[in-house]
Design a protein around this motif. Sequence first.
Motif, PDB file in Angstrom:
ATOM      1  N   GLY A   1     -87.913  31.593  -6.878  1.00 32.48           N
ATOM      2  CA  GLY A   1     -87.544  30.639  -5.841  1.00 32.48           C
ATOM      3  C   GLY A   1     -87.461  31.333  -4.504  1.00 32.48           C
ATOM      4  O   GLY A   1     -87.760  32.527  -4.382  1.00 32.48           O
ATOM      5  N   PRO A   2     -87.008  30.647  -3.466  1.00 34.00           N
ATOM      6  CA  PRO A   2     -87.012  31.201  -2.115  1.00 34.00           C
ATOM      7  C   PRO A   2     -85.936  32.241  -1.850  1.00 34.00           C
ATOM      8  O   PRO A   2     -85.958  32.882  -0.802  1.00 34.00           O
ATOM      9  CB  PRO A   2     -86.786  29.965  -1.232  1.00 34.00           C
ATOM     10  N   ASP A   3     -85.008  32.441  -2.775  1.00 37.85           N
ATOM     11  CA  ASP A   3     -83.937  33.423  -2.560  1.00 37.85           C
ATOM     12  C   ASP A   3     -84.339  34.830  -2.987  1.00 37.85           C
ATOM     13  O   ASP A   3     -83.553  35.768  -2.854  1.00 37.85           O
ATOM     14  CB  ASP A   3     -82.668  33.006  -3.297  1.00 37.85           C
TER      15      ASP A   3
ATOM     16  N   VAL B   1     -86.159  26.550  -7.956  1.00 37.21           N
ATOM     17  CA  VAL B   1     -87.399  27.114  -8.495  1.00 37.21           C
ATOM     18  C   VAL B   1     -88.618  26.497  -7.810  1.00 37.21           C
ATOM     19  O   VAL B   1     -88.676  25.273  -7.595  1.00 37.21           O
ATOM     20  CB  VAL B   1     -87.472  26.929 -10.026  1.00 37.21           C
ATOM     21  N   THR B   2     -89.586  27.318  -7.453  1.00 38.34           N
ATOM     22  CA  THR B   2     -90.807  26.839  -6.815  1.00 38.34           C
ATOM     23  C   THR B   2     -92.071  27.383  -7.486  1.00 38.34           C
ATOM     24  O   THR B   2     -93.169  26.975  -7.118  1.00 38.34           O
ATOM     25  CB  THR B   2     -90.841  27.246  -5.325  1.00 38.34           C
TER      26      THR B   2
ATOM     27  N   PRO C   1     -86.834  18.017  -0.195  1.00 37.31           N
ATOM     28  CA  PRO C   1     -87.573  17.600  -1.393  1.00 37.31           C
ATOM     29  C   PRO C   1     -88.946  17.024  -1.076  1.00 37.31           C
ATOM     30  O   PRO C   1     -89.840  17.054  -1.922  1.00 37.31           O
ATOM     31  CB  PRO C   1     -86.659  16.554  -2.040  1.00 37.31           C
ATOM     32  N   SER C   2     -89.134  16.515   0.147  1.00 39.61           N
ATOM     33  CA  SER C   2     -90.441  15.959   0.494  1.00 39.61           C
ATOM     34  C   SER C   2     -91.505  17.044   0.658  1.00 39.61           C
ATOM     35  O   SER C   2     -92.703  16.754   0.617  1.00 39.61           O
ATOM     36  CB  SER C   2     -90.345  15.141   1.778  1.00 39.61           C
ATOM     37  N   THR C   3     -91.066  18.279   0.859  1.00 35.00           N
ATOM     38  CA  THR C   3     -92.027  19.394   0.989  1.00 35.00           C
ATOM     39  C   THR C   3     -91.989  20.340  -0.200  1.00 35.00           C
ATOM     40  O   THR C   3     -92.798  21.263  -0.277  1.00 35.00           O
ATOM     41  CB  THR C   3     -91.734  20.196   2.269  1.00 35.00           C
ATOM     42  N   TRP C   4     -91.049  20.117  -1.125  1.00 34.92           N
ATOM     43  CA  TRP C   4     -90.930  21.004  -2.292  1.00 34.92           C
ATOM     44  C   TRP C   4     -92.131  20.828  -3.212  1.00 34.92           C
ATOM     45  O   TRP C   4     -92.603  19.712  -3.454  1.00 34.92           O
ATOM     46  CB  TRP C   4     -89.653  20.686  -3.063  1.00 34.92           C
ATOM     47  N   THR C   5     -92.603  21.947  -3.745  1.00 40.79           N
ATOM     48  CA  THR C   5     -93.625  21.905  -4.786  1.00 40.79           C
ATOM     49  C   THR C   5     -93.319  22.982  -5.818  1.00 40.79           C
ATOM     50  O   THR C   5     -92.686  23.997  -5.514  1.00 40.79           O
ATOM     51  CB  THR C   5     -95.047  22.155  -4.241  1.00 40.79           C
ATOM     52  N   LEU C   6     -93.768  22.742  -7.027  1.00 45.47           N
ATOM     53  CA  LEU C   6     -93.717  23.739  -8.088  1.00 45.47           C
ATOM     54  C   LEU C   6     -95.134  24.135  -8.425  1.00 45.47           C
ATOM     55  O   LEU C   6     -95.965  23.283  -8.762  1.00 45.47           O
ATOM     56  CB  LEU C   6     -93.021  23.189  -9.332  1.00 45.47           C
ATOM     57  N   GLU C   7     -95.415  25.430  -8.362  1.00 43.34           N
ATOM     58  CA  GLU C   7     -96.726  25.951  -8.737  1.00 43.34           C
ATOM     59  C   GLU C   7     -96.649  26.558 -10.131  1.00 43.34           C
ATOM     60  O   GLU C   7     -95.723  27.310 -10.423  1.00 43.34           O
ATOM     61  CB  GLU C   7     -97.188  27.024  -7.753  1.00 43.34           C
ATOM     62  N   ILE C   8     -97.602  26.235 -10.963  1.00 48.18           N
ATOM     63  CA  ILE C   8     -97.742  26.875 -12.266  1.00 48.18           C
ATOM     64  C   ILE C   8     -99.037  27.666 -12.229  1.00 48.18           C
ATOM     65  O   ILE C   8    -100.134  27.099 -12.115  1.00 48.18           O
ATOM     66  CB  ILE C   8     -97.748  25.844 -13.404  1.00 48.18           C
TER      67      ILE C   8
ATOM     68  N   PRO D   1     -83.808  21.242  -4.951  1.00 50.36           N
ATOM     69  CA  PRO D   1     -84.087  20.012  -5.699  1.00 50.36           C
ATOM     70  C   PRO D   1     -84.400  20.196  -7.191  1.00 50.36           C
ATOM     71  O   PRO D   1     -84.411  19.225  -7.929  1.00 50.36           O
ATOM     72  CB  PRO D   1     -85.303  19.439  -4.971  1.00 50.36           C
ATOM     73  N   ALA D   2     -84.692  21.428  -7.643  1.00 50.78           N
ATOM     74  CA  ALA D   2     -85.050  21.606  -9.062  1.00 50.78           C
ATOM     75  C   ALA D   2     -84.676  23.008  -9.525  1.00 50.78           C
ATOM     76  O   ALA D   2     -84.700  23.960  -8.745  1.00 50.78           O
ATOM     77  CB  ALA D   2     -86.543  21.354  -9.277  1.00 50.78           C
ATOM     78  N   ARG D   3     -84.363  23.105 -10.802  1.00 51.24           N
ATOM     79  CA  ARG D   3     -84.007  24.385 -11.409  1.00 51.24           C
ATOM     80  C   ARG D   3     -84.404  24.364 -12.879  1.00 51.24           C
ATOM     81  O   ARG D   3     -84.756  23.302 -13.441  1.00 51.24           O
ATOM     82  CB  ARG D   3     -82.509  24.646 -11.300  1.00 51.24           C
ATOM     83  N   LEU D   4     -84.294  25.528 -13.519  1.00 48.49           N
ATOM     84  CA  LEU D   4     -84.577  25.621 -14.943  1.00 48.49           C
ATOM     85  C   LEU D   4     -83.285  25.630 -15.753  1.00 48.49           C
ATOM     86  O   LEU D   4     -82.288  26.231 -15.339  1.00 48.49           O
ATOM     87  CB  LEU D   4     -85.367  26.899 -15.249  1.00 48.49           C
TER      88      LEU D   4
END
Length: 524
Positions: A333-335, A389-390, A257-264, A371-374
């Motif tokens: 996401g990464p999958d 989700v990223t 989670p310390s490296t997770w980001t969400l881009e819009i 760490p996050a999802r929709l």
Amino acid sequence: MHSGRAVARVRAAAVGIAAALAVLGVAELVAVLVAPGSSPLFGVGALAIDLAPSWVKDAMIALFGTADKIALFVILGVVVLGLAVLAGIAEVVRRFAGMAVLAAVALVALVAILTRTEATPLWALPTIAGTLAGLWVLGVGRRRALAWSAAEGSGAEGAGGAGAVGAAGVARRSFLVFVGSTSAAAILVGVGARVKNAGSAAYTAVRAAIRLPQPAKAAAPVPVGAQLDVPGISPLITPNADFYRIDIALQVPRIDPSTWTLEITGLVDRPLTLTYEELLALPLEEHITTIACVSNTVGGDLIGNATWLGYPVRELLAKAGVARGADMVLSSGPDGFTAGTPLDALTDPRRNALLAVGMNGEPLPEQHGFPARLIVPGLYGYVSATKWVTRLEVTRFADAEGYWTPRGWSARGPNKTASRIDTPRSGAEVAGSTIAIAGVAWAQHTGVAGVEVQVDDGEWQQATLAPAISDDTWVQWSLEWAATPGPHTARVRATDASGYTQTPDEAPPAPDGATGWHTVEFTA
């Protein structure tokens, strides 16, 4: 003669299996140093999922449900075993033929791995290292198998007497020790590395240390009586451990989670990047929402109801400023999964679409999107419930499509009104003069207005509905039925708040959700 050939083939097959184990064991070991997703077994499995026709995926889910990934690995194991036997026999019959088989399989694995969205060139190292190990085992094993056969041939011809028999014994021991020790070491190394790749105490500790903030807007209280006191009925709130899991990830992504980001990005005025720390600092909301998989069959269990904590997606999109003409958000996401969600479902203030970080009072479980999802009420998960989700790309349906759309599923995926009998189960024997027929019904983001039950070919009877938490959750129902001895058939149908009553016409999940009345047979 035929018996001798058969024995020789068994030895050759053993060499091939030992080589395959060496490939997998060494590859898993190197993947510990590179990345868990660089494992060739998982890369090929992911490619198989991507290339499989929709009917194959539907059949796998219908047959195995949430155990579909285990079934896939069993199938892959059988395929690997077959190729290993082929490579071993080919190599012993003709030098380099088996190596060519192994190299061809390795090439497929490299393509599968390096075409993953998150892959880097370093991800090729586990497959390359494993292949080199397998080629070495194949070559040495071939020589020892041939030496054993040659020594046996000399002894059978009486060419060397006791010396020839002794030579055969030495050759046999040399072969068995090599194949046995190589296979055992590969299994130990591979299993140990797989355990290491699948989980780490440090990662688990990071998630366990997270303390979610109190919601700025708490979930609506559960009405009194919403949970019926009927044995066998589904719990109103689905425990995390029992919540269904359907996704394309053979290995759960492990995101720090310390490296997770969400881009819009995409058709927005102000592209945004959001960190996990920034997300937790926002005024989070809590909502109880039912989500379902489009692969859920009539009466199936690929549906659950949970309390989700997150930030409204509409607020994030407002911060980014959606450009005119956009009508879809492509989440990923990464999958390698993507979902195309109608923009209006994410921006509607009456629909609590969340970028969720919590589930039932704790950080999202790893298999459910940490760490996050929709979470989007009223839409099947394949167009809305992206886990891990990223990225959110604002776009148009005319310009992009989600993972499942080109595979034959509809583009927008609104939930269908449905109902299920939880008790009595099909095939059950129940006692008593009065029997409770009970279950759940759902019409996410529309609401359930009524549920009816028919026993045998009698009149439809109105079931008692428990109070609903909201239109976005399922509702429990029950009917007290005056039982008569013997076999019976019960079926259920729901009517939603729009006036629509479930159709009796049976349809499979593809392309936009199953239809029909759930029916059970039991004996009173």
